[in-house]
Design a protein around this motif. Structure first.
Motif, PDB file in Angstrom:
ATOM      1  N   HIS A  34       0.823  -1.206   0.000  1.00 57.49           N
ATOM      2  CA  HIS A  34       0.000   0.000   0.000  1.00 57.49           C
ATOM      3  C   HIS A  34       0.861   1.261   0.000  1.00 57.49           C
ATOM      4  O   HIS A  34       0.481   2.295  -0.554  1.00 57.49           O
ATOM      5  CB  HIS A  34      -0.956  -0.001   1.199  1.00 57.49           C
ATOM      6  CG  HIS A  34      -0.295   0.182   2.530  1.00 57.49           C
ATOM      7  ND1 HIS A  34       0.223  -0.863   3.252  1.00 57.49           N
ATOM      8  CD2 HIS A  34      -0.044   1.313   3.254  1.00 57.49           C
ATOM      9  CE1 HIS A  34       0.745  -0.405   4.376  1.00 57.49           C
ATOM     10  NE2 HIS A  34       0.599   0.920   4.398  1.00 57.49           N
ATOM     11  N   ILE A  67       1.900   1.751  -3.672  1.00 54.76           N
ATOM     12  CA  ILE A  67       0.797   2.266  -4.497  1.00 54.76           C
ATOM     13  C   ILE A  67       0.525   3.731  -4.169  1.00 54.76           C
ATOM     14  O   ILE A  67       0.311   4.561  -5.064  1.00 54.76           O
ATOM     15  CB  ILE A  67      -0.470   1.414  -4.286  1.00 54.76           C
ATOM     16  CG1 ILE A  67      -0.252  -0.021  -4.792  1.00 54.76           C
ATOM     17  CG2 ILE A  67      -1.664   2.053  -4.996  1.00 54.76           C
ATOM     18  CD1 ILE A  67       0.027  -0.123  -6.270  1.00 54.76           C
ATOM     19  N   MET A  94       0.567   7.192  -6.541  1.00 49.75           N
ATOM     20  CA  MET A  94      -0.633   8.018  -6.716  1.00 49.75           C
ATOM     21  C   MET A  94      -0.405   9.481  -6.348  1.00 49.75           C
ATOM     22  O   MET A  94      -0.766  10.396  -7.085  1.00 49.75           O
ATOM     23  CB  MET A  94      -1.781   7.478  -5.856  1.00 49.75           C
ATOM     24  CG  MET A  94      -2.511   6.290  -6.412  1.00 49.75           C
ATOM     25  SD  MET A  94      -3.936   5.936  -5.342  1.00 49.75           S
ATOM     26  CE  MET A  94      -4.738   4.646  -6.283  1.00 49.75           C
ATOM     27  N   VAL A 120      -8.286   9.822  -7.376  1.00 48.56           N
ATOM     28  CA  VAL A 120      -7.889   8.585  -6.691  1.00 48.56           C
ATOM     29  C   VAL A 120      -8.490   7.376  -7.416  1.00 48.56           C
ATOM     30  O   VAL A 120      -7.825   6.352  -7.611  1.00 48.56           O
ATOM     31  CB  VAL A 120      -8.338   8.616  -5.219  1.00 48.56           C
ATOM     32  CG1 VAL A 120      -8.200   7.230  -4.584  1.00 48.56           C
ATOM     33  CG2 VAL A 120      -7.512   9.632  -4.439  1.00 48.56           C
ATOM     34  N   GLY A 167      -6.349   4.656  -9.443  1.00 51.33           N
ATOM     35  CA  GLY A 167      -6.448   3.262  -9.028  1.00 51.33           C
ATOM     36  C   GLY A 167      -6.684   2.350 -10.210  1.00 51.33           C
ATOM     37  O   GLY A 167      -6.098   1.263 -10.315  1.00 51.33           O
ATOM     38  N   GLY A 192     -13.511   4.935  -6.299  1.00 48.21           N
ATOM     39  CA  GLY A 192     -12.134   5.148  -5.869  1.00 48.21           C
ATOM     40  C   GLY A 192     -11.656   4.098  -4.888  1.00 48.21           C
ATOM     41  O   GLY A 192     -10.553   3.559  -5.012  1.00 48.21           O
ATOM     42  N   SER A 200      -8.789   1.280  -5.828  1.00 46.80           N
ATOM     43  CA  SER A 200      -7.538   1.389  -5.070  1.00 46.80           C
ATOM     44  C   SER A 200      -7.237   0.091  -4.336  1.00 46.80           C
ATOM     45  O   SER A 200      -6.088  -0.375  -4.309  1.00 46.80           O
ATOM     46  CB  SER A 200      -7.624   2.559  -4.087  1.00 46.80           C
ATOM     47  OG  SER A 200      -7.817   3.780  -4.757  1.00 46.80           O
ATOM     48  N   ALA A 256      -6.044  -2.398  -6.810  1.00 47.15           N
ATOM     49  CA  ALA A 256      -4.670  -2.120  -7.226  1.00 47.15           C
ATOM     50  C   ALA A 256      -3.671  -2.645  -6.199  1.00 47.15           C
ATOM     51  O   ALA A 256      -2.646  -3.243  -6.555  1.00 47.15           O
ATOM     52  CB  ALA A 256      -4.485  -0.621  -7.442  1.00 47.15           C
TER      53      ALA A 256
END
Length: 748
Positions: free
Chosen positions: A597, A600, A604, A646, A650, A733, A737, A740
């Motif tokens: 996380h 990622i 972002m 977001v 994602g 979102g 996310s 992802a």
């Protein structure tokens, strides 16, 4: 020659080595043509309206039924007071409100006149114009029928209209060729724009440089495989256009294929040139999208008529390749014209192709291709700093990612308009009487029509329609004035170039209004001043809310801002991850203690901040240069934009996780981006789409963001008005996310 053939074979092997890339190359254009051919429409079908009937008499109820049974309007709500109007318009439930005043039927019977108001939502100026004009035309027809039935008055002038080339006024005749022009050049340019930059980034360019291959051989070797693939794509697209949309091919099929291949060669050569002047694939992709996406949509005539733009934009449109292809294929496919009518467009595309190939070879020769809790939060911040350094280490990309979107905002917002400012027409007046001169004077003085040619030859008038020098031809036969004087129907023939169905419909509505006014004047003279109440006339008043002047800049600035921040979030945000995989740095990150996380988030946040900065800067420039109103809460707008970004980042990170190359990621992300953009209501109203497309739009985040932006900026809508849209964006979102993050773990 053997060396060149060997290089071409090598490129084919490279393309077909990944079956998914081949599917993307063939599938994306076909799917987009099929989808947008059905979805993109400018006509009105079942537009939601509300009615405030303060009279509720027989006449008002009858006229309400006429409006709602026309097929253009659908009754969403009956209102009870004027206070309800702002509520339903601000919430976006309806696009217009029809208001019948008190004693509507009694006033019509007593004085022969009654007032009706159409209050339209001006946040979409073209849609508001269509609503007002369509409703007015229905009311005028109602008045005419009432006069013929009750007063026995037959309106003197009775136009007979012929819609040339597109008698059923199908929007597909306008949009399918436009989508072909748009998709083909973008796919062609994007395919080759990363061809040479890929070789540079992976170090294989040095191998080519020390080989006996010349620069021209390398350029040709890169172009030929994509030419072959594009040839197959063109055949499939033309076949689907004919089979699914019944788009005719009235001219030479071979000429059409030849012009299409020339256009693809132009796109490929432009892409090769971009790749020779770009240092990496990110630069090449960014330049390709920014130089082709908005210019092709706005300046080619795909959606917005070039002749209605300010003068400078008409000149600039001559630099857009899509304009020439669009003119050529419409002339060949729909009009059935030959090379004699498209030789200029063919010559220009040939010269452009030769010019970009020459530039590519010279640029290729000149370039130097040498290779060139707290702890968790600290980790994320370190990764974010690393991402920012990676972005701004490329001097061009660091400046372009902020500068080019803002520059395009300033350039293209003033160009976009669907307003019909001028309809050129040719007149055949075989009557030459006071009545014919009166009609032509009313047409000329309307401010919409411009008479450019008087002739007595119907063939010459048709030729002017063929060559697009005129949009309309009016023929007034001999005996026109005599028939009016004797109280007989006097006919005129109107021929309209209907390839652009919306322009044809609006032009006809404007002309019908002029004829209706003249008919009322003639009827009043024939009935006499002693009995004016025998004639019944409903006077229609148009009132536009939220954008009173129908300023297209106020409509388009939110749309173009949404496109630009989406490009940064969707394309550049995701391609970074694929680049890490291709150059091998992803393996180094995978063996570090960095959690999935955190990784990622670090991908972002930098592009989220850059996008929000572009949004803020764009809003400031919109206020300074276009006097853009901002009625609502700026905090609510940025909250919506953050949630939206977001979500789309994602999605693109999810795509990048399962993509093996930047090329593969680019085409899949581009596929989703184009669908979101053209279905999101940025250029065409979502209410005009088929019902299945409107349901499909529930999964389109750009549609929600576009709606929230316009509602907040122009209407001053609050959280309660846009709450459902924000909730949809939030679900989108969070879901993408999470996917992802989970998807990254699987690949790692």
């Amino acid at each position: 020659m053997k060396r060149l053939l060997g290089f071409v074979v090598k490129e084919f092997i490279h393309i077909f080595r990944d079956p998914r890339t081949v599917i993307v190359l063939f599938g994306i254009p076909v799917v987009q043509i099929l989808l947008f051919g059905f979805v993109i429409k400018l006509e009105i079908n079942d537009s939601n309206i509300a009615i405030l009937d303060l009279s509720k008499d027989e006449v008002s109820l009858s006229l309400s039924d006429r409006l709602c049974s026309s097929g253009f309007f659908r009754l969403k709500e009956n209102l009870h007071s004027y206070n309800d109007i702002d509520r339903v318009l601000r919430s976006g439930k309806v696009k217009s409100v029809i208001v019948f005043g008190e004693d509507f039927g009694r006033d019509l019977a007593a004085s022969g006149k009654a007032s009706l108001s159409i209050i339209a939502d001006g946040t979409e100026p073209n849609y508001a114009t269509l609503v007002c004009n369509y409703a007015t035309a229905i009311v005028n027809d109602f008045s005419r029928e009432q006069n013929e039935l009750n007063a026995g008055v037959t309106f003197a002038i009775q136009p007979e209209v012929r819609m040339f080339y597109n008698p059923e006024l199908k929007d597909q005749f306008m949009f399918v060729p436009g989508v072909m022009a748009f998709v083909l050049i973008l796919i062609s340019a994007l395919m080759t724009s990363i061809a040479i930059t890929r070789e540079k980034e992976f170090g294989t360019m040095e191998v080519l440089l020390v080989s006996p291959l010349r620069a021209g051989h390398i350029i040709v070797g890169k172009v030929v495989p994509y030419m072959v693939l594009s040839f197959i794509t063109v055949l499939v697209i033309l076949w689907m256009s004919w089979l699914v949309f019944e788009l005719p091919i009235r001219g030479s099929l071979w000429l059409l294929i030849g012009v299409s291949m020339l256009y693809i060669l132009l796109g490929l050569s432009l892409g090769i040139f971009i790749s020779t002047v770009s240092n990496n694939m990110q630069q090449a992709i960014f330049i390709s999208l920014m130089s082709l996406l908005l210019p092709t949509i706005i300046l080619s005539g795909f959606i917005f008529p070039v002749e209605n733009m300010p003068y400078g934009y008409g000149i600039a449109s001559y630099l857009v390749p899509g304009k020439y292809y669009l003119i050529a294929i419409k002339n060949i496919m729909i009009k059935g014209l030959g090379i004699g009518y498209v030789w200029k467009e063919t010559l220009v595309m040939s010269l452009m192709s030769a010019f970009f190939i020459w530039l590519s070879i010279n640029s290729f020769k000149k370039k130097d291709y040498s290779r060139r809790g707290i702890i968790a939060m600290r980790t994320v911040l370190y990764l974010i700093r690393k991402e920012f350094k990676q972005i701004f280490r490329d001097v061009f990309l660091g400046k372009a990612i902020i500068g080019i979107p803002i520059l395009q905002l300033l350039i293209f917002v003033p160009a976009v308009t669907l307003e019909i400012k001028r309809v050129d027409l040719c007149v055949i007046d075989r009557d030459m009487t006071a009545h014919s001169r009166q009609l032509l004077s009313a047409i000329q003085s309307s401010g919409v029509f411009r008479i450019t040619r008087f002739t007595q030859s119907e063939d010459e008038a048709n030729s002017l329609l063929h060559s697009d020098k005129n949009h309309m031809a009016i023929q007034i036969p001999s005996g026109f004035g005599r028939d009016i004087g004797n109280g007989h129907p006097a006919r005129i023939m109107v021929s309209v170039n209907a390839i652009n169905a919306m322009t044809a419909q609006l032009s006809w509505v404007y002309l019908s209004g002029i004829v209706n006014d003249m008919n009322m004047d003639i009827a009043l003279e024939s009935v006499g001043k002693h009995a004016p109440t025998m004639l019944k006339q409903v006077e229609v008043t148009h009132r536009i809310w939220y954008n009173e002047m129908l300023n297209y800049k106020h409509f388009m600035l939110p749309g173009i801002l949404t496109i630009l921040i989406s490009l940064i979030g969707m394309v550049l945000g995701g391609i970074n991850l694929v680049k890490e995989k291709e150059i091998g740095t992803i393996e180094q990150i995978n063996v570090t203690p960095i959690k999935k996380h955190q990784f990622i988030l670090s991908k972002m946040i930098p592009f989220l901040l850059i996008s929000l900065f572009d949004l803020a800067f764009g809003l400031i420039l919109g206020k300074l240069f276009f006097n853009m109103p901002f009625v609502g809460s700026i905090g609510l707008l940025f909250l919506s934009a953050t949630i939206y970004l977001v979500g789309i980042m994602g999605l693109t990170l999810l795509i990048s996780i399962y993509s093996h190359s930047q090329q593969q990621f680019l085409f899949v992300a581009f596929f989703f981006f184009i669908i979101f953009m053209l279905m999101g209501g940025i250029f065409t109203p979502t209410d005009s789409m088929p019902l299945w497309a409107q349901k499909m739009n529930y999964f389109n985040p750009m549609m929600y963001q576009m709606r929230v932006t316009r509602m907040v900026m122009l209407k001053g809508s609050g959280l309660m008005d846009v709450g459902k849209d924000l909730l949809a964006l939030l679900i989108f979102g969070v879901m993408l996310s999470v996917l992802a993050v989970r998807g990254y773990r699987k690949v790692a």
